[in-house]
Design a protein around this motif. Structure first.
Motif, mmCIF file in Angstrom:
data_model
loop_
_atom_site.group_PDB
_atom_site.id
_atom_site.type_symbol
_atom_site.label_atom_id
_atom_site.label_comp_id
_atom_site.label_asym_id
_atom_site.label_seq_id
_atom_site.Cartn_x
_atom_site.Cartn_y
_atom_site.Cartn_z
ATOM 1 N N PRO A 92 0.817 -1.226 0.000
ATOM 2 C CA PRO A 92 0.000 0.000 0.000
ATOM 3 C C PRO A 92 0.849 1.275 0.000
ATOM 4 O O PRO A 92 0.519 2.235 -0.698
ATOM 5 N N SER A 93 1.948 1.279 0.742
ATOM 6 C CA SER A 93 2.827 2.458 0.760
ATOM 7 C C SER A 93 3.469 2.687 -0.601
ATOM 8 O O SER A 93 3.616 3.825 -1.046
ATOM 9 N N ALA A 94 3.863 1.627 -1.268
ATOM 10 C CA ALA A 94 4.471 1.740 -2.601
ATOM 11 C C ALA A 94 3.430 2.192 -3.626
ATOM 12 O O ALA A 94 3.742 2.971 -4.539
ATOM 13 N N GLN A 95 2.190 1.740 -3.478
ATOM 14 C CA GLN A 95 1.117 2.190 -4.367
ATOM 15 C C GLN A 95 0.869 3.690 -4.193
ATOM 16 O O GLN A 95 0.692 4.422 -5.170
ATOM 17 N N LYS A 96 0.886 4.143 -2.946
ATOM 18 C CA LYS A 96 0.699 5.574 -2.648
ATOM 19 C C LYS A 96 1.805 6.405 -3.299
ATOM 20 O O LYS A 96 1.542 7.429 -3.931
ATOM 21 N N LEU A 97 3.048 5.956 -3.167
ATOM 22 C CA LEU A 97 4.180 6.657 -3.757
ATOM 23 C C LEU A 97 4.085 6.651 -5.281
ATOM 24 O O LEU A 97 4.283 7.681 -5.930
ATOM 25 N N THR A 98 3.770 5.508 -5.865
ATOM 26 C CA THR A 98 3.654 5.394 -7.323
ATOM 27 C C THR A 98 2.591 6.344 -7.856
ATOM 28 O O THR A 98 2.795 7.024 -8.869
ATOM 29 N N THR A 99 1.466 6.421 -7.178
ATOM 30 C CA THR A 99 0.387 7.321 -7.588
ATOM 31 C C THR A 99 0.849 8.770 -7.527
ATOM 32 O O THR A 99 0.589 9.557 -8.451
ATOM 33 N N ALA A 100 1.558 9.141 -6.466
ATOM 34 C CA ALA A 100 2.047 10.525 -6.331
ATOM 35 C C ALA A 100 3.047 10.867 -7.436
ATOM 36 O O ALA A 100 2.981 11.951 -8.025
ATOM 37 N N VAL A 101 3.964 9.946 -7.736
ATOM 38 C CA VAL A 101 4.952 10.191 -8.791
ATOM 39 C C VAL A 101 4.253 10.308 -10.148
ATOM 40 O O VAL A 101 4.550 11.208 -10.938
ATOM 41 N N TYR A 102 3.313 9.410 -10.412
ATOM 42 C CA TYR A 102 2.597 9.451 -11.688
ATOM 43 C C TYR A 102 1.848 10.777 -11.855
ATOM 44 O O TYR A 102 1.909 11.412 -12.913
ATOM 45 N N LYS A 103 1.175 11.217 -10.815
ATOM 46 C CA LYS A 103 0.429 12.483 -10.889
ATOM 47 C C LYS A 103 1.377 13.656 -11.152
ATOM 48 O O LYS A 103 1.051 14.565 -11.913
ATOM 49 N N PHE A 104 2.542 13.635 -10.524
ATOM 50 C CA PHE A 104 3.525 14.703 -10.735
ATOM 51 C C PHE A 104 3.988 14.707 -12.193
ATOM 52 O O PHE A 104 4.022 15.751 -12.844
ATOM 53 N N ILE A 105 4.344 13.538 -12.712
ATOM 54 C CA ILE A 105 4.808 13.435 -14.105
ATOM 55 C C ILE A 105 3.700 13.884 -15.058
ATOM 56 O O ILE A 105 3.941 14.655 -15.991
ATOM 57 N N LYS A 106 2.501 13.422 -14.823
ATOM 58 C CA LYS A 106 1.361 13.774 -15.678
ATOM 59 C C LYS A 106 1.119 15.288 -15.672
ATOM 60 O O LYS A 106 0.881 15.887 -16.721
ATOM 61 N N SER A 107 1.233 15.907 -14.495
ATOM 62 C CA SER A 107 0.970 17.344 -14.393
ATOM 63 C C SER A 107 1.979 18.173 -15.175
ATOM 64 O O SER A 107 1.687 19.288 -15.600
ATOM 65 N N HIS A 108 3.165 17.629 -15.394
ATOM 66 C CA HIS A 108 4.215 18.359 -16.135
ATOM 67 C C HIS A 108 4.308 17.930 -17.585
ATOM 68 O O HIS A 108 5.228 18.364 -18.301
ATOM 69 N N ASN A 109 3.398 17.090 -18.020
ATOM 70 C CA ASN A 109 3.407 16.622 -19.406
ATOM 71 C C ASN A 109 2.044 16.721 -20.064
ATOM 72 O O ASN A 109 1.751 16.000 -21.004
ATOM 73 N N SER A 110 1.211 17.608 -19.580
ATOM 74 C CA SER A 110 -0.136 17.732 -20.140
ATOM 75 C C SER A 110 -0.122 18.286 -21.562
ATOM 76 O O SER A 110 -1.037 18.072 -22.325
ATOM 77 N N HIS A 111 0.948 18.978 -21.925
ATOM 78 C CA HIS A 111 1.046 19.592 -23.236
ATOM 79 C C HIS A 111 1.671 18.675 -24.289
ATOM 80 O O HIS A 111 1.663 18.978 -25.457
ATOM 81 N N THR A 112 2.238 17.542 -23.887
ATOM 82 C CA THR A 112 2.904 16.657 -24.846
ATOM 83 C C THR A 112 1.976 15.545 -25.293
ATOM 84 O O THR A 112 1.012 15.208 -24.635
ATOM 85 N N SER A 113 2.298 14.991 -26.422
ATOM 86 C CA SER A 113 1.498 13.853 -26.904
ATOM 87 C C SER A 113 2.349 12.630 -27.073
ATOM 88 O O SER A 113 3.512 12.647 -26.932
#
Length: 194
Positions: free
Chosen positions: A173-194
């Motif tokens: 569960p802790s690793a899932q929480k971390l993975t979700t946070a990292v994914y959201k961060f990456i996604k937030s900085h790549n909304s303009h790319t395809s």
């Protein structure tokens, strides 16, 4: 734009994101506060302007955690575990330790342990809770007075552990929480790319 079956974007390392690892005590050489101009430390934002810092819980480093939280805000993630290896689920940890058993050992025996039992203890004690160290190749250095041994070769151990993580359910569960946070961060900085 590439998507997985669940509709989420798939990001590529070194195109959409990059990782930079640091040894625990090396973090003191970096300044994450752009406002602090008189520092002799490396200004981290000159290396990259998008930082998501992940740090072990490390007992006794509370002031460091407070300072990093102040400097990075939501872009600082202090783990729920004492060491990053404590994020491994018991099942993945057992499979990984089997990769490090001595050749003469036919089968490793494991005690039943839940991750909740080992989130806050040194990783060497996690391994001791699960199995006996004398049946494993030397993965911890000789114990020095008043020092907690860390893994001798974290890279090999990490490669072995990652090879045993094949699904979301393999993550604690802790690793899932971390993975979700990292994914959201990456996604937030790549909304303009395809």
């Amino acid at each position: 734009m590439k998507h997985e079956a669940n509709g989420e974007r798939v990001f590529q390392e070194d195109l959409h994101f990059s990782f930079m690892e640091f040894g625990g005590n090396n973090i003191v050489h970096y300044n994450f506060d752009e406002e602090e101009t008189n520092s002799e430390k490396i200004l981290a934002t000159s290396v990259t302007n998008r930082i998501f810092l992940i740090h072990d819980k490390d007992s006794g480093k509370e002031e460091r955690h407070i300072g990093l939280t102040k400097q990075l805000g939501k872009n600082y993630h202090c783990l729920d575990t004492l060491e990053i290896e404590n994020l491994l689920s018991p099942a993945v940890l057992q499979l990984t330790l089997k990769d490090f058993k001595l050749k003469a050992v036919v089968e490793l025996e494991f005690n039943e342990v839940t991750q909740e039992e080992y989130v806050d203890i040194p990783f060497i004690d996690v391994v001791k809770k699960l199995t006996t160290l004398d049946k494993l190749r030397k993965i911890f250095p000789e114990v020095k007075a008043n020092a907690v041994p860390k893994l001798s070769n974290k890279a090999d151990f990490a490669r072995s552990a990652v090879a045993h993580i094949t699904s979301w359910e393999d993550l604690s569960p802790s690793a899932q929480k971390l993975t979700t946070a990292v994914y959201k961060f990456i996604k937030s900085h790549n909304s303009h790319t395809s």
